[in-house]
Scaffold this motif. Structure first.
Motif, PDB file in Angstrom:
ATOM      1  N   UNK B 601       0.830  -1.208   0.000  1.00 57.76           N
ATOM      2  CA  UNK B 601       0.000   0.000   0.000  1.00 57.76           C
ATOM      3  C   UNK B 601       0.864   1.258   0.000  1.00 57.76           C
ATOM      4  N   UNK B 602       1.937   1.224   0.796  1.00 57.34           N
ATOM      5  CA  UNK B 602       2.808   2.397   0.856  1.00 57.34           C
ATOM      6  C   UNK B 602       3.542   2.619  -0.463  1.00 57.34           C
ATOM      7  N   UNK B 603       3.843   1.527  -1.161  1.00 55.27           N
ATOM      8  CA  UNK B 603       4.547   1.666  -2.439  1.00 55.27           C
ATOM      9  C   UNK B 603       3.623   2.242  -3.509  1.00 55.27           C
ATOM     10  N   UNK B 604       2.366   1.860  -3.454  1.00 54.00           N
ATOM     11  CA  UNK B 604       1.418   2.353  -4.459  1.00 54.00           C
ATOM     12  C   UNK B 604       1.049   3.809  -4.189  1.00 54.00           C
ATOM     13  N   UNK B 605       0.834   4.118  -2.918  1.00 57.69           N
ATOM     14  CA  UNK B 605       0.416   5.480  -2.548  1.00 57.69           C
ATOM     15  C   UNK B 605       1.408   6.072  -1.543  1.00 57.69           C
ATOM     16  N   UNK B 606       2.611   6.416  -1.990  1.00 58.96           N
ATOM     17  CA  UNK B 606       3.614   6.902  -1.027  1.00 58.96           C
ATOM     18  C   UNK B 606       3.170   8.228  -0.391  1.00 58.96           C
ATOM     19  N   UNK B 607       3.295   8.263   0.923  1.00 54.93           N
ATOM     20  CA  UNK B 607       2.844   9.450   1.655  1.00 54.93           C
ATOM     21  C   UNK B 607       3.704  10.667   1.349  1.00 54.93           C
TER      22      UNK B 607
END
Lengths: 666, 666
Positions: B601-607
């Motif tokens: 999830x973090x890779x797809x939508x990096x904060x």
């Protein structure tokens, strides 16, 4: 019954109907979109109605005692627009006909509520319009009872296709209209035996005449292409004390040889070739959008007669007893009576003084009792949940024999209630409220949407709001409903934390004129949390600091709604005891909070504090208020059957869990 | 009809019914909660059914050819539990009866789907159960047609109260059951003339006999306290080729003098004093929860007879042609046939190869066509929107005269479709799919909830998904529906961006066994965006990087769903042209994305990138993915009637707006 499409009738009626047909088909061809079947098939019916029966003054479209006409088969909107144009409604001029389905026009794909344009309600989703009409007919009888025959005495007509009659909501309102003997309600059924999928006998076997008669309706069948026969049937219908259904046998798409009596007529594309063929077929010598003056003149007669009737009516209004007149003017302007807000304030004071736990729905019921006394136009109902929703029959029922009643026994018919409430509201003169369990709001969900879309008021109290109902189990525990209601534009969803907020929610709901309000009530008792209630309506801010952090600058913000505000307050005690300055924000209404300015919002929910939200519902939407570092304590799935304190523990919605989530993030 | 409560009947039937009554009232008193009216009033009816008519083997509750019994008046759940206990269903033992409404028991407040316990479907929200039963009866006829009388030949019974019959959904399914001549469907109406609000004549005037007969039903009236009369009527009903309704006149709360025939019986509290009074009144000498062996013995007879019938049936199954047998085992296990995923892959390849824009609903229709060929148990329907939803009649209709058809003409009855689909699904042996416009999903919303609550599959395709429908206007433009569907636990809401994702959505929907799937389709054409489709189902991840940032480390993440993924891709071009490395994430399914691990999830939508979401719908829920610094480009209110490119510009959902929002945040 034989369809006598070419029977003898006064030629002007046939020509008047053809004017509708060609306006409609020319507009649809110009828009390259639209549903030709209904305006072509139903033109004779609409001509009969507008020229022979309907009471209206096109120059004063909002004349309160006009007959109401609801075009329930809204996809055939050109039927309505062409009739309104020909009848002389200024707002639907030829430019509007030519702008059919163009962004910004008054002639939208489906009719959109606009009384000045002669559009009494928004229609399109099938069944809504006929159900609105039943609500209008109820409103007429209530106001007639209050103000007398001279002031309120009109018919309500609805034009319905097969689709409306198949929807479940139709059965609900057919039953109610018959049961309530709404004799001034007349439905014109465009009986063309064809829907988008093909002949109706693919899906319908029941005999509509028997169906309606079995529900207490008066039924007639006529050739729907014989406008004089339709007009004669309407005259007979008016003489019958029952609601009336007139089955008008028509051919869908009448006049265009390629599509007439074919499923392609429903919503299929038509072209200039089709309109040329129709001009030859119907011997119509006029150019597109050309209406000869003699036809306008023929269409104008009814409106002129309506203008005279309106003048006579105005004279009767002017002669009213001044007190009655003031009351009439007040209710028709949608103004609440003097003193209603004092009632709210007194209730708040009483709730604080008594300081006893009350179920949210109990507090709501007490508000209804108090306000019903000071707002005589308040009409309520609770589909077979009168006791559970604490109506306690403060109001006598509105029945076939007592039009002075103000509680409607809807039966187990939530969808009917929602749509009839919308009908009462657009009729004018009434404040309509309805109550059911929150889970059953799904059954009437589309009526909330229609109210929101029309931007009309409507006070909906949805009770038994979460796992707090306990043993009735997950079928009756609405965990996803707050999110789904908050998704509606223009609607306020308010979930009060105690009786004080409930009183404030009622004040807001009665005040809100630009959309409906859903007040969400608990079944379980709620302590009074707003001890020093004060006169300010704090709920109006959407969210506010109920308990500020103590002993230092705020480090944690706990946010709750409804019954979970008490959970947040207990969590605050845990955190404060550990020396963590913690505030509790009560957030009864997201929509109202979003309307506050940035400074207020930032002060209530500072981003530099740990934010934890608690609500016995799904998380959807909460991330906006807790931020990426915050926590949400709530439901991850459906509930369960059990004692409600057990359920709160089982699902981890406890002060301890809230406090722990906050601590973990410090 | 006179109620002959004390007419002569075989004493064992009366005693068997009393056993139900006392189990029910003792359990309700113990739980301090529950609805006594139905189990006390309906005990004789249930006794007649379970001892004289119903085909079941309590030791093999999931015997596929058992008769189905739906207790539609779910609030009276003790009627069902006491019958199942006495009939010998092990899962409803005496401990469960005593644990009525206790957290974790199988005896929840309302019956919850559990075939091993004898509970065929979840009931409670009125009208759902009887509608499920109609779906079960359809499933029975379809499977009978396919596998023959020896394998599938059972009745479907439903027990209904007045509430179910008042709901709109009842009218929809009564009409359909009669139209489809479902002769093996038998409803037992507990005609007690009393609801929670009081006598039914407060809200009902129609004659139910005429109503049902007018819909093609066979109707009988009997004394509902005469179990032999009820059993005799059931026997007659079985001999009639029409669906049957048996009006069983009863007294609500029969046996407790204080509440009998009173509205208080519906859901009012009862006490030990009441059960003592009932014991005296009905001459019942046994202690609470004590059932003498001779009564258990009498109740056991039907189940023993059922066990013999089941053994005979098993012998017939064992003698089936091996190929038929394999097919029977496959469909009853809910397994899809070999090769179905190959069909999906081929469709994806074809969509990529053709590379032509397709409306989402067109691509869905093509998937249906292809999959219907390889999945013979796939049953579809589209309430009067067959053409608009691209069904194109690939499947012959299921009719009264052709039980081999696989397209159900529901008429304009969305709610019926949803509930009947659920009934087909819980029956087993079929893959049920249904299509309508997304706006009309509101009409069937509660059926989605029931499927999600039961964790049963169900493939719902909701088309015409946004302002992209254009000129039909805001009544038909669902802007709040994505949020409201995403709020459901256990349901997947998938909004494909192109035909490739549509194929993948179908694969997921057919694969999903733990809840329903809603696939959201556009009306307007969508370009193929997934050129190198590959064999991986990328939609299964919920969200994925469709186009990675170029020329440097990603600074901006644009997130879109459905038709707005193309908007995001164009915005990416604008930003990349300005030297801003920008990725586009297609996010067809939030629920599946949430199921991925944190790293994905973090890779797809990096904060640490600027995140901008674009969706032609309301914002609710999006803050979770864009964070407090992100932007959302979508709808703030309802749509409008106009050409759809005009609408996108009017509402500011454009590549330029997306790019500008991103730039403003860099």
């Amino acid at each position: 019954m034989k369809v006598q499409s070419e029977t003898a009738q006064a030629p002007d009626l046939r020509a008047m109907a053809h004017a509708m047909r060609f306006l409609s088909m020319d507009a649809i061809v110009r828009a390259e979109d639209g549903h030709p079947g209904t305006p072509l098939g139903g033109a004779d019916i609409a001509t009969a109605l507008f020229s022979q029966a309907l009471k209206y003054d096109p120059k004063v479209p909002d004349w309160p005692d006009r007959d109401r006409f609801v075009h329930s088969a809204g996809h055939g909107s050109m039927l309505l627009y062409s009739a309104l144009h020909l009848a002389g409604y200024d707002k639907i001029d030829m430019a509007q006909i030519k702008a059919f389905r163009v962004l910004g026009s008054h002639t939208a794909g489906h009719p959109e509520f606009d009384i000045q344009a002669g559009i009494e309600t928004t229609t399109g989703p099938l069944g809504q319009g006929i159900a609105n009409a039943v609500g209008m007919a109820v409103a007429e009888r209530i106001l007639n009872h209050r103000f007398g025959d001279g002031i309120v005495d009109h018919y309500t007509y609805a034009y319905t296709g097969d689709g409306c009659l198949m929807e479940g909501i139709a059965a609900e309102v057919i039953a109610l209209a018959g049961h309530l003997k709404l004799g001034k309600l007349i439905w014109l059924w465009d009986d063309n035996q064809m829907t988008d999928d093909g002949p109706t006998d693919q899906a319908v076997s029941e005999n509509q005449q028997i169906r309606f008669e079995n529900n207490g309706w008066h039924v007639q069948s006529v050739d729907g292409h014989d406008a004089q026969a339709v007009a004669a049937a309407i005259a007979v219908a008016k003489g019958d004390p029952r609601p009336s259904m007139i089955a008008c046998r028509t051919l869908i798409g009448f006049g265009i040889p390629r599509i007439q009596n074919d499923r392609a007529a429903h919503g299929g594309k038509i072209t200039k070739q089709d309109t040329d063929a129709a001009r030859a077929n119907l011997e119509w010598p006029y150019a597109p959008f050309e209406i000869p003056q003699h036809i306008y003149d023929a269409w104008g007669v009814a409106g002129q007669s309506g203008a005279k009737a309106r003048a006579a009516w105005q004279a009767r209004v002017d002669a009213m007893d001044p007190q009655d007149r003031a009351e009439w003017d007040r209710v028709m302007a949608g103004k609440l009576p003097e003193g209603w807000q004092q009632t709210i304030r007194e209730a708040k004071q009483r709730f604080v003084a008594e300081n006893t736990p009350r179920p949210g729905i109990q507090a709501s019921g007490e508000m209804l009792s108090a306000l019903a006394e000071c707002i005589p136009e308040l009409i309520s109902g609770a589909p077979d949940l009168e006791a559970a929703t604490k109506h306690k029959r403060q109001l006598a029922p509105f029945t076939a024999s007592d039009r002075g009643g103000r509680y409607i026994h809807y039966g187990v018919r939530e969808h009917a209630m929602g749509a009839m409430m919308n009908g009462m509201t657009v009729h004018g003169g009434l404040v309509s409220m309805g109550t059911t369990f929150l889970v059953f709001s799904d059954y009437m969900r589309h009526t909330l949407r229609m109210a929101a879309l029309m931007r009309i008021p409507g006070l909906f109290v949805f009770s038994h709001d979460s796992i707090g109902i306990g043993k009735n189990g997950p079928t009756h525990q609405p965990v996803e409903y707050l999110a789904s209601l908050r998704a509606f534009p223009n609607m306020w969803t308010i979930r009060p934390a105690d009786a004080v907020e409930m009183a404030e929610a009622w004040e807001l709901g009665l005040h809100h004129r630009e959309g409906p309000t859903a007040i969400i009530a608990s079944r379980q008792p709620l302590d009074v949390l707003r001890g020093g209630a004060g006169s300010e309506n704090r709920t109006a801010r959407g969210a506010y600091v109920l308990a500020e952090a103590a002993d230092g600058a705020r480090r944690v913000t706990l946010i709750g709604t409804g019954s979970e505000v008490a959970v947040a307050l207990k969590a605050r005690e845990v955190l404060q005891a550990k020396g963590i300055p913690t505030a509790v924000v009560s957030m009864p209404c997201w929509e109202l909070f979003e309307a506050q300015d940035r400074a207020y919002r930032d002060a209530v929910l500072p981003a530099n504090t740990v934010r934890v939200a608690v609500e016995a519902a799904v998380r959807l939407g909460w991330d906006r208020y807790i931020g990426p570092e915050g926590a949400f304590i709530g439901m991850e799935g459906f509930g369960a059957s059990g004692d409600y304190p057990d359920l709160y523990r089982h699902f981890g919605i406890t002060p301890e869990a809230v406090a722990a989530a906050a601590e973990a993030r410090l």
